[in-house]
Design a protein around this motif. Structure first.
Motif, PDB file in Angstrom:
ATOM      1  N   ASN A  42       0.831  -1.208   0.000  1.00 14.22           N
ATOM      2  CA  ASN A  42       0.000   0.000   0.000  1.00 14.22           C
ATOM      3  C   ASN A  42       0.865   1.258   0.000  1.00 14.22           C
ATOM      4  O   ASN A  42       0.551   2.239  -0.677  1.00 14.22           O
ATOM      5  CB  ASN A  42      -0.933   0.007   1.205  1.00 14.22           C
ATOM      6  CG  ASN A  42      -2.039  -1.015   1.091  1.00 14.22           C
ATOM      7  OD1 ASN A  42      -2.328  -1.515   0.016  1.00 14.22           O
ATOM      8  ND2 ASN A  42      -2.659  -1.344   2.213  1.00 14.22           N
ATOM      9  N   GLN A  46       0.889   4.096  -2.858  1.00 10.79           N
ATOM     10  CA  GLN A  46       0.677   5.501  -2.477  1.00 10.79           C
ATOM     11  C   GLN A  46       1.820   6.368  -2.995  1.00 10.79           C
ATOM     12  O   GLN A  46       1.591   7.448  -3.539  1.00 10.79           O
ATOM     13  CB  GLN A  46       0.574   5.599  -0.951  1.00 10.79           C
ATOM     14  CG  GLN A  46       0.274   6.977  -0.440  1.00 10.79           C
ATOM     15  CD  GLN A  46      -1.187   7.343  -0.577  1.00 10.79           C
ATOM     16  OE1 GLN A  46      -2.028   6.485  -0.751  1.00 10.79           O
ATOM     17  NE2 GLN A  46      -1.472   8.609  -0.507  1.00 10.79           N
ATOM     18  N   THR A  50       1.510   9.269  -5.829  1.00 12.97           N
ATOM     19  CA  THR A  50       1.940  10.630  -5.498  1.00 12.97           C
ATOM     20  C   THR A  50       2.945  11.128  -6.531  1.00 12.97           C
ATOM     21  O   THR A  50       2.869  12.271  -6.984  1.00 12.97           O
ATOM     22  CB  THR A  50       2.545  10.670  -4.084  1.00 12.97           C
ATOM     23  OG1 THR A  50       1.554  10.241  -3.144  1.00 12.97           O
ATOM     24  CG2 THR A  50       3.013  12.063  -3.711  1.00 12.97           C
ATOM     25  N   THR A 162      -5.864   2.951  -4.270  1.00  8.85           N
ATOM     26  CA  THR A 162      -5.102   4.149  -3.919  1.00  8.85           C
ATOM     27  C   THR A 162      -5.849   5.399  -4.365  1.00  8.85           C
ATOM     28  O   THR A 162      -6.327   5.475  -5.491  1.00  8.85           O
ATOM     29  CB  THR A 162      -3.718   4.119  -4.590  1.00  8.85           C
ATOM     30  OG1 THR A 162      -3.042   2.934  -4.198  1.00  8.85           O
ATOM     31  CG2 THR A 162      -2.892   5.323  -4.209  1.00  8.85           C
ATOM     32  N   VAL A 164      -5.180   9.620  -4.295  1.00 10.06           N
ATOM     33  CA  VAL A 164      -4.257  10.706  -3.999  1.00 10.06           C
ATOM     34  C   VAL A 164      -4.827  11.994  -4.566  1.00 10.06           C
ATOM     35  O   VAL A 164      -5.235  12.036  -5.724  1.00 10.06           O
ATOM     36  CB  VAL A 164      -2.860  10.450  -4.618  1.00 10.06           C
ATOM     37  CG1 VAL A 164      -1.965  11.658  -4.470  1.00 10.06           C
ATOM     38  CG2 VAL A 164      -2.216   9.232  -3.998  1.00 10.06           C
TER      39      VAL A 164
END
Length: 182
Positions: A42, A46, A50, A162, A164
């Motif tokens: 995870n 992430q 990003t 995910t 973001v």
């Protein structure tokens, strides 16, 4: 001899208890290992999302830095979809319409006629001064304003779960005619 016959079953029971304890330890170790593996996966997703979002923000910043590009035309009124391949995964997202936060007129005293970036902001290099109704010279106005714009990207990956959202501000010098409407 009677004592030995009673002790035979105790060894078997203790061995079975030890085997059960070892089995529980192995099962819990495997479980903790799987949890840690999921956590690190995870975190990797992430981080990649990003980075993909930051790549897209940098792309928008390059367009903003181009003086031939109209800022309002970069995303328009609708979110602009994008796709970034990080090498490990491909992330899709959107750049939301740019938002102008505020605008401040550029002070003419800060402009340098020797700098190419400042020339479009200098209305006139004429040395004649405009005289106001009070008889005093009126300070010339610059043909530019300094605006603060927000760039927001959003990635929502259904494969990894995910999500973001990144928001970055950028200061841009624009012609005074570009209004800050948001």
């Amino acid at each position: 001899m009677k004592v030995r016959q009673q002790e035979r079953g105790v060894t078997l029971v203790i061995s079975l208890i030890m085997l059960l304890v070892l089995t529980l330890l192995v099962v819990s170790a495997i479980r903790f290992g799987n949890v840690n593996l999921k956590i690190s996966g995870n975190m990797q997703s992430q981080s990649e999302a990003t980075a993909a979002s930051q790549v897209q923000i940098e792309s928008v910043l390059e367009k903003i830095a181009d003086p031939t590009v109209n800022i309002d035309a970069i995303t328009g009124p609708n979110p602009l979809p994008f796709t970034v391949d990080t090498g490990g995964a491909t992330y899709t997202g959107v750049v939301k319409p740019l938002k102008c936060v505020f605008a401040v007129p550029v002070e003419p005293t800060t402009l340098n006629p020797k700098k190419a970036a400042d020339l479009p902001c200098i209305e006139s290099l004429d040395s004649d001064k405009v005289i106001g109704s009070d008889g005093l010279p009126v300070a010339p106005k610059a043909a530019c304003s300094q605006q603060q714009w927000d760039i927001e990207t959003e990635i929502n990956d259904p494969v990894t779960g995910t999500k973001v959202t990144m928001l970055q501000g950028v200061a841009v010098r624009v012609p005074a005619q570009v209004l800050c409407t948001d």
